[in-house]
Structure formats: C-alpha cells, structure tokens
Design a protein around this motif. Structure first.
Motif, PDB file in Angstrom:
ATOM      1  N   ILE A 228       0.840  -1.203   0.000  1.00 24.57           N
ATOM      2  CA  ILE A 228       0.000   0.000   0.000  1.00 24.57           C
ATOM      3  C   ILE A 228       0.877   1.256   0.000  1.00 24.57           C
ATOM      4  O   ILE A 228       0.529   2.271  -0.613  1.00 24.57           O
ATOM      5  CB  ILE A 228      -0.988  -0.051   1.196  1.00 24.57           C
ATOM      6  N   ALA A 229       2.042   1.179   0.659  1.00 25.03           N
ATOM      7  CA  ALA A 229       2.978   2.313   0.592  1.00 25.03           C
ATOM      8  C   ALA A 229       3.373   2.582  -0.873  1.00 25.03           C
ATOM      9  O   ALA A 229       3.399   3.727  -1.334  1.00 25.03           O
ATOM     10  CB  ALA A 229       4.219   2.022   1.433  1.00 25.03           C
ATOM     11  N   VAL A 230       3.626   1.514  -1.608  1.00 27.43           N
ATOM     12  CA  VAL A 230       4.042   1.647  -3.011  1.00 27.43           C
ATOM     13  C   VAL A 230       2.890   2.169  -3.875  1.00 27.43           C
ATOM     14  O   VAL A 230       3.050   3.099  -4.679  1.00 27.43           O
ATOM     15  CB  VAL A 230       4.543   0.279  -3.538  1.00 27.43           C
TER      16      VAL A 230
ATOM     17  N   LEU B  81      -5.310  -3.616  -4.303  1.00 29.29           N
ATOM     18  CA  LEU B  81      -5.589  -4.829  -3.528  1.00 29.29           C
ATOM     19  C   LEU B  81      -4.524  -4.926  -2.427  1.00 29.29           C
ATOM     20  O   LEU B  81      -3.338  -5.135  -2.725  1.00 29.29           O
ATOM     21  CB  LEU B  81      -5.503  -6.061  -4.442  1.00 29.29           C
ATOM     22  N   PRO B  82      -4.920  -4.766  -1.157  1.00 26.08           N
ATOM     23  CA  PRO B  82      -3.910  -4.874  -0.094  1.00 26.08           C
ATOM     24  C   PRO B  82      -3.310  -6.279  -0.093  1.00 26.08           C
ATOM     25  O   PRO B  82      -4.019  -7.266  -0.303  1.00 26.08           O
ATOM     26  CB  PRO B  82      -4.721  -4.641   1.194  1.00 26.08           C
TER      27      PRO B  82
ATOM     28  N   GLY C  75      -6.239  -8.670   0.378  1.00 27.02           N
ATOM     29  CA  GLY C  75      -7.541  -8.119   0.726  1.00 27.02           C
ATOM     30  C   GLY C  75      -7.549  -7.617   2.155  1.00 27.02           C
ATOM     31  O   GLY C  75      -6.502  -7.299   2.726  1.00 27.02           O
ATOM     32  N   LEU C  76      -8.744  -7.547   2.729  1.00 23.10           N
ATOM     33  CA  LEU C  76      -8.909  -6.998   4.082  1.00 23.10           C
ATOM     34  C   LEU C  76      -9.622  -8.020   4.974  1.00 23.10           C
ATOM     35  O   LEU C  76     -10.835  -7.909   5.199  1.00 23.10           O
ATOM     36  CB  LEU C  76      -9.750  -5.717   4.034  1.00 23.10           C
ATOM     37  N   PRO C  77      -8.892  -8.997   5.508  1.00 23.82           N
ATOM     38  CA  PRO C  77      -9.544 -10.024   6.336  1.00 23.82           C
ATOM     39  C   PRO C  77     -10.335  -9.421   7.501  1.00 23.82           C
ATOM     40  O   PRO C  77     -11.365  -9.952   7.887  1.00 23.82           O
ATOM     41  CB  PRO C  77      -8.375 -10.864   6.872  1.00 23.82           C
ATOM     42  N   ARG C  78      -9.851  -8.291   8.019  1.00 22.40           N
ATOM     43  CA  ARG C  78     -10.484  -7.776   9.241  1.00 22.40           C
ATOM     44  C   ARG C  78     -11.893  -7.227   9.026  1.00 22.40           C
ATOM     45  O   ARG C  78     -12.614  -6.995   9.988  1.00 22.40           O
ATOM     46  CB  ARG C  78      -9.583  -6.739   9.923  1.00 22.40           C
ATOM     47  N   ILE C  79     -12.321  -7.016   7.776  1.00 23.90           N
ATOM     48  CA  ILE C  79     -13.694  -6.516   7.588  1.00 23.90           C
ATOM     49  C   ILE C  79     -14.679  -7.656   7.331  1.00 23.90           C
ATOM     50  O   ILE C  79     -15.868  -7.429   7.124  1.00 23.90           O
ATOM     51  CB  ILE C  79     -13.790  -5.450   6.459  1.00 23.90           C
TER      52      ILE C  79
ATOM     53  N   GLU D 159     -10.245 -12.973  -7.295  1.00 26.79           N
ATOM     54  CA  GLU D 159     -11.688 -12.900  -7.013  1.00 26.79           C
ATOM     55  C   GLU D 159     -12.014 -11.914  -5.884  1.00 26.79           C
ATOM     56  O   GLU D 159     -13.177 -11.599  -5.639  1.00 26.79           O
ATOM     57  CB  GLU D 159     -12.218 -14.293  -6.604  1.00 26.79           C
ATOM     58  N   VAL D 160     -10.976 -11.465  -5.168  1.00 26.95           N
ATOM     59  CA  VAL D 160     -11.225 -10.575  -4.023  1.00 26.95           C
ATOM     60  C   VAL D 160     -11.810  -9.242  -4.503  1.00 26.95           C
ATOM     61  O   VAL D 160     -11.333  -8.660  -5.469  1.00 26.95           O
ATOM     62  CB  VAL D 160      -9.917 -10.332  -3.226  1.00 26.95           C
TER      63      VAL D 160
END
Ligand SMILES: Cc1cc2nc3c(=O)[nH]c(=O)nc-3n(C[C@H](O)[C@H](O)[C@H](O)COP(=O)(O)OP(=O)(O)OC[C@H]3O[C@@H](n4cnc5c(N)ncnc54)[C@H](O)[C@@H]3O)c2cc1C
Length: 389
Positions: free
Chosen positions: A293-295, A323-324, A339-343, A386-387
C-alpha cells in the motif's frame, strides 16, 4: 514557474513518490525531509533476517536511481509544524519551506506502553536503530518477553528462538494474529510457536512491570523474569507535525481516493499514514500498514501531482482500488494475505491443505474480501483475483 514538492518522510512511500514524479517527467524541485540519517531501507527484514542473519544496512537499503540525486534529500531533519493556509512547513533545523504540494509520508511509530521509564530493557522494532539495539541485546539463554500477539510480535518471537533465547509471548487476545487472520490459521501459527518452544500466553492483559522491567507481573499474579522486553502492541500515526486546524488527523490523515488530504488543495498523504477509501470494498476510509500500500499510494499521489501541476494532462483517472497484500515469515512458514480479512463477517476454508492449513476465504455478505494461507503462493494468487468482485 518551477513548482516545489516537499515530502516529509524518507522511507518506502516517500522514495517511491519521488521516483514516480521523476520518471514521469516532473521538472520542479523536490525536497525530502527525513528524521532518519540514512537513505531509505526496507523495514520488513528488521523483525526477521536482520535479527537472525547478521544482515547489514547495505543489504536492506533500497537501490536508488541516479535521477534521485537531483532531489534534495535532507537527512536527519524532521518537520515540526505546517501551515496549510500559507503552504509552509517548518523544519527542526529552524528553516521554513514553502511548498506547492506537500506529501505526508511520515508513517507510524510503535504504540508505547506506560513504562517509558524502563527504556534500558524495553525494545521496539520500527527503525534500523531499534533493530540494531535489539539484535545486540538478545543472547542465547536470555529471557525475552514479547508483548503483543500481532505479526511483529510473532516474527520477533520466532527470531529470538532462532537466536537461542527463551521466549514468552504475551498475547492480549484468545489467539495470535486476531482479528487479522481468523482462528484456523491463527491456531496453526500458535501451534508452530509452541512447537518451537515459545511459551505463548493468550488472553493476557497488558502486564504490570517493576521499575527496570526485569520482573513482569501477569494478571494472575505470576511473575516472569525478563532480560529483554519487546513491545509490539500496535502503532500510532506520525501526524503531530501536520496542521490539525484544517486537516482531519483522526487516526492518520483522512484523504480522498486521489490521496489528497480532506480540507486542503495541495496536501497529500501516502503509505501507513494515509486513511483513504478503497471502492473495491466500500467508501470507508482506512489506514493500511502494508508494504504494497505504501508503493501503490505513492504511485497514485504522484499521478495526482503530475496532473495538477500540469506535467501530465488532466484526464479522468479511474478509481484507486489497490488490492492490499501482506506477508509474514515465521519459522518455515510464509503467511500471506490479499484483501482486508479484518472486515469479514464469515471465514470459510476454500481449498486443500498446505502444511496442514487450508486456504481461507474471508467474506462480508457475499463478497470475498480477502484470502489468506500458509506457503500456498501460486494458489493464493489465483484466488486473490476474485477478491473484491
Ligand atoms: C519490523 C517491521 C516488519 C514489517 N514487516 C512487513 C511485512 O512482512 N509485510 C508487509 O507488507 N509490511 C511489513 N511492514 C510494514 C511496512 O514496512 C510499512 O507498511 C512501510 O514501511 C510503510 O512505509 P511508509 O513510507 O508509509 O512509512 P515508514 O516506513 O514508517 O516511513 C516513515 C518515515 O518518516 C519518518 N518521519 C516520521 N515523522 C517525521 C517527521 N516529522 N519529519 C521527517 N520524517 C519523519 C520516519 O522516521 C520514517 O523514516 C513491516 C514494518 C515493520 C516496522
């Protein structure tokens, strides 16, 4: 007239921003202020090989392009305040810089526990200096207590075991890496730590310590003796130098999808510091502390600046939907997530077993919001397509 971009923070995101501007023809002046005294280096090895393999700075420093030398790198100089209305930033050497565009790339720092006074025995891992100090401190047979059950806590524990230390890992939640990964992978990783001889204590609230942190008292009253204590309990954004009158500095810098800070015309934030919406998932602005994400944010902010400065035509740009992706190395495992597992509100096994762990899918409603696994890179990449669909 020549435009000036001031970048505060000379690490991964700051470096990539400068490269993107220069590669795409920005001809104005670029000034980078970094409170570190060395050119940018890669942080992920600091909790991994750097601790265990005697890695030197030269091995983790980013290769810099010759054109970078035309940027004005001010090392060992920090930004202390900004006046967004006047477009100026004040530096620790007392100078004041005007900017046409300001890019906040100052990242995060470890969240301190309430025992700052015990600094002699207490360590953190964010900078080269932190990692050098910790590497010096860990000796075979030493008792290392790691506080924090996240990725950095797990990596430091695995590294300390590799160095022959006795390790106790105090995890505030019921499992390691919660809520980051969900219980199946977390259980697998916790078992691997235990197999390696780490004494993992879950549901441990942050302990009390005596004056020199040599004795750590757990909630149960048990005392653990420590030679080295490592705090790895999350992070705080480095945003104190920014103008809180005009910008929204609630957990980093609130930005729009172009990475321009809300409340300003010419301030951008990137990397770990930026809180931005990602329409791949929804319109909720989030900070994401991942290398990729920094990049990606650096590339996107550079594109914005290239357009508003007239270096590139102002065409309509597609939504920024990175895409994280994240990895962590612990023992022989490579933990990877996209992706974002925490959501997610539901986690399901998607496929097979690799080292006894399946690839996990993380869903919010019907949307696949993340996939994660251990050592299953090629299959994971397939699933990652697919994410967010
Ligand atoms: C030990 C460790 C292990 C990691 N492992 C992984 C991993 O395995 N996978 C992964 O995806 N990510 C990992 N990360 C995260 C990744 O390294 C970060 O996402 C990335 O470094 C963010 O880059 P950045 O430029 O936004 O911030 P940073 O790298 O934090 O850089 C910010 C810079 O700004 C400087 N600064 C702060 N305030 C000021 C100021 N006022 N003036 C001037 N300069 C200032 C800081 O000193 C720093 O040099 C890890 C991070 C750490 C610390």
């Amino acid at each position: 007239m020549s435009k000036r971009v001031v970048v505060v923070g000379g690490s991964l995101s700051g470096l990539r921003l400068v490269e993107n501007l220069q590669l795409k023809g920005f001809e104005g002046q670029i000034v980078v202020c970094s409170d570190e005294v060395v050119m940018p280096y890669n942080r992920p090895p600091l909790s991994k090989d750097f601790l265990t393999a005697g890695t030197e700075l030269a091995n983790i420093q980013f290769k810099t392009r010759p054109t970078l030398s035309s940027a004005d790198w001010r090392l060992g100089v920090s930004a202390v305040s900004t006046d967004v209305a006047r477009s100026t930033v004040t530096l620790s050497d007392g100078s004041e810089l005007d900017f046409d565009y300001l890019v906040a790339a100052s990242g995060v720092r470890p969240r301190p526990l309430a025992w700052e006074r015990n600094v002699g025995r207490v360590y953190r891992v964010r900078t080269l200096t932190d990692a050098e100090r910790l590497r010096e401190a860990i000796r075979p047979g030493f008792r290392v207590v790691v506080i924090g059950g996240g990725f950095i806590g797990g990596e430091v524990s695995a590294s300390a075991r590799a160095l022959g230390a006795e390790v106790t890992l105090l995890c505030p939640s019921a499992q390691l890496l919660q809520p980051a990964l969900g219980s199946v992978l977390a259980q697998k990783i916790m078992e691997r730590h235990e197999e390696a001889g780490v004494d993992v204590r879950v549901n441990e609230r942050l302990p009390e310590v005596n004056a020199d942190a040599a004795r750590i008292e757990l909630a149960s009253g048990e005392i653990i003796e420590a030679d080295v204590v490592v705090e790895a309990v999350g992070s705080l954004p480095n945003h104190e130098w920014l103008d809180s009158e005009l910008l929204d500095l609630t957990d980093g810098v609130l930005c729009g999808n172009s990475l321009r800070a809300a409340g300003s015309e010419n301030v951008y934030a990137i990397g770990d510091l930026a809180r931005f919406p990602n329409p791949m998932f929804d319109d909720v602005p989030r900070r994401i502390e991942h290398w990729n994400i920094a990049v990606e944010t650096a590339r996107r902010a550079a594109q914005s600046i290239l357009q508003v400065s007239g270096t590139q035509p102002s065409e309509t740009v597609a939504d920024f939907t990175p895409l994280p992706s994240f990895w962590s190395n612990q023992y022989e495992y490579r933990i990877q997530a996209y992706g974002l597992p925490r959501i997610a509100d539901r986690i399901e096994s998607l496929e097979g077993e690799m080292r006894g762990a399946p690839i996990m899918g993380y869903y919010r409603g019907d949307q696949l919001v993340a996939v994660a696994g251990l050592d299953n890179g090629p299959q994971l990449i397939e699933y990652s397509r697919e994410v967010g669909k």
